[in-house]
Scaffold this active site. Sequence first.
Site, PDB file in Angstrom:
ATOM      1  N   HIS A  32      -5.831  31.409   8.111  1.00  0.00           N
ATOM      2  CA  HIS A  32      -4.840  31.215   9.176  1.00  0.00           C
ATOM      3  C   HIS A  32      -5.509  30.479  10.339  1.00  0.00           C
ATOM      4  O   HIS A  32      -6.630  30.818  10.725  1.00  0.00           O
ATOM      5  CB  HIS A  32      -4.306  32.576   9.631  1.00  0.00           C
ATOM      6  CG  HIS A  32      -3.255  32.463  10.688  1.00  0.00           C
ATOM      7  ND1 HIS A  32      -1.960  32.089  10.398  1.00  0.00           N
ATOM      8  CD2 HIS A  32      -3.324  32.624  12.031  1.00  0.00           C
ATOM      9  CE1 HIS A  32      -1.267  32.045  11.520  1.00  0.00           C
ATOM     10  NE2 HIS A  32      -2.072  32.361  12.529  1.00  0.00           N
TER      11      HIS A  32
ATOM     12  N   LEU B 142       2.909  40.168   8.171  1.00  0.00           N
ATOM     13  CA  LEU B 142       2.616  38.718   8.261  1.00  0.00           C
ATOM     14  C   LEU B 142       1.355  38.468   9.095  1.00  0.00           C
ATOM     15  O   LEU B 142       1.284  38.874  10.260  1.00  0.00           O
ATOM     16  CB  LEU B 142       3.818  37.996   8.894  1.00  0.00           C
ATOM     17  CG  LEU B 142       3.628  36.487   9.089  1.00  0.00           C
ATOM     18  CD1 LEU B 142       3.595  35.759   7.751  1.00  0.00           C
ATOM     19  CD2 LEU B 142       4.728  35.922   9.969  1.00  0.00           C
TER      20      LEU B 142
ATOM     21  N   LEU C 164       5.793  35.728   2.298  1.00  0.00           N
ATOM     22  CA  LEU C 164       5.853  36.342   0.965  1.00  0.00           C
ATOM     23  C   LEU C 164       6.507  37.721   1.019  1.00  0.00           C
ATOM     24  O   LEU C 164       6.324  38.456   1.995  1.00  0.00           O
ATOM     25  CB  LEU C 164       4.433  36.451   0.399  1.00  0.00           C
ATOM     26  CG  LEU C 164       3.771  35.088   0.167  1.00  0.00           C
ATOM     27  CD1 LEU C 164       2.263  35.238   0.046  1.00  0.00           C
ATOM     28  CD2 LEU C 164       4.355  34.416  -1.070  1.00  0.00           C
TER      29      LEU C 164
HETATM   30  C1  GAR Z   1      -4.675  24.993   7.474  1.00  0.00           C
HETATM   31  O1  GAR Z   1      -5.065  24.708   8.795  1.00  0.00           O
HETATM   32  C2  GAR Z   1      -4.315  26.459   7.344  1.00  0.00           C
HETATM   33  O2  GAR Z   1      -5.061  27.291   8.188  1.00  0.00           O
HETATM   34  C3  GAR Z   1      -2.871  26.458   7.734  1.00  0.00           C
HETATM   35  O3  GAR Z   1      -2.349  25.302   7.159  1.00  0.00           O
HETATM   36  C4  GAR Z   1      -3.354  24.305   7.140  1.00  0.00           C
HETATM   37  C5  GAR Z   1      -3.382  23.673   5.768  1.00  0.00           C
HETATM   38  O4  GAR Z   1      -4.174  22.532   5.769  1.00  0.00           O
HETATM   39  N1  GAR Z   1      -2.213  27.635   7.254  1.00  0.00           N
HETATM   40  C6  GAR Z   1      -1.223  28.222   7.893  1.00  0.00           C
HETATM   41  O5  GAR Z   1      -0.760  27.813   8.930  1.00  0.00           O
HETATM   42  C7  GAR Z   1      -0.682  29.458   7.199  1.00  0.00           C
HETATM   43  N2  GAR Z   1       0.092  30.223   8.107  1.00  0.00           N
HETATM   44  P1  GAR Z   1      -4.612  21.868   4.403  1.00  0.00           P
HETATM   45  O6  GAR Z   1      -3.357  21.677   3.574  1.00  0.00           O
HETATM   46  O7  GAR Z   1      -5.212  20.550   4.813  1.00  0.00           O
HETATM   47  O8  GAR Z   1      -5.606  22.786   3.756  1.00  0.00           O
END
Ligand code: GAR
Length: 230
Positions: free
Chosen positions: A110, A145, A94
């Site tokens: 995260h 970030l 973002l």
């Molecule tokens: C989650 O594990 C979240 O922590 C990660 O994406 C996944 C989404 O899963 N986020 C990141 O990597 C952000 N940098 P979901 O769509 O099943 O909630």
Amino acid sequence: MACRIVVLISGSGTNLQALIDDLAPRSEHGQIVAVISNKADAFGLQRAQAAGIPTRALSHRDYPDRALFDQALCNVIDEFAPDLVLLAGFMRILTADFVRHFHGRLLNIHPSLLPKYKGLHTHARALEAGDREHGSTVHFVTEELDGGPLIVSARVSINATDTEASLAAKVQQGEHRLYPLAMNWFIQGRLRLQDNRACLDGQPIPEQGLDLEDCETDKREHAHVLQQDQ
Ligand code: GAR
């Protein structure tokens, strides 16, 4: 009045589902008023629709650059006048303008024990490093970030037999307890960003963030004391 929440997603939306399920019995306190995705085919949009939540899809590919996409996204979010914006697997970096606009009301989850493993491929990196534990963290979003003030983390142990997939599954189980907890703290007015520090009940949260296990133990003990008092 219920806290108005907008959730941003890019994918499956299992975290979104955990938030929806958690709020379902007490919509008078908090309500997800919109789910917005940068991918029209994100399964999370179907989860939102099944729960009767308005959805929007806004593809970054329709904008010439990041700044214009973020401005458009910001405008769509603002239509829903949110008190809180939750990034739940929203896989976009973002802009500073976007982050500043939602200062103090923008949280992210995260998949690592921040400050370790900012960015992508966190499970593979934890395995490669031979770490014994891994997890997920909820934090306030700032311009750096994955670098904003940490709120709370869920730890999982890494076994010799773990693969990237098995580790991802364990981490997600923790996330589904972690994000509703942090969301509820915010809804209850207990969690705030003050002078760029995360504060819970008016007290600064330690830089490394809180541990989910300790928070859940505190909650159980509190409930136990209340029961004894009755
Ligand atoms: C989650 O594990 C979240 O922590 C990660 O994406 C996944 C989404 O899963 N986020 C990141 O990597 C952000 N940098 P979901 O769509 O099943 O909630």
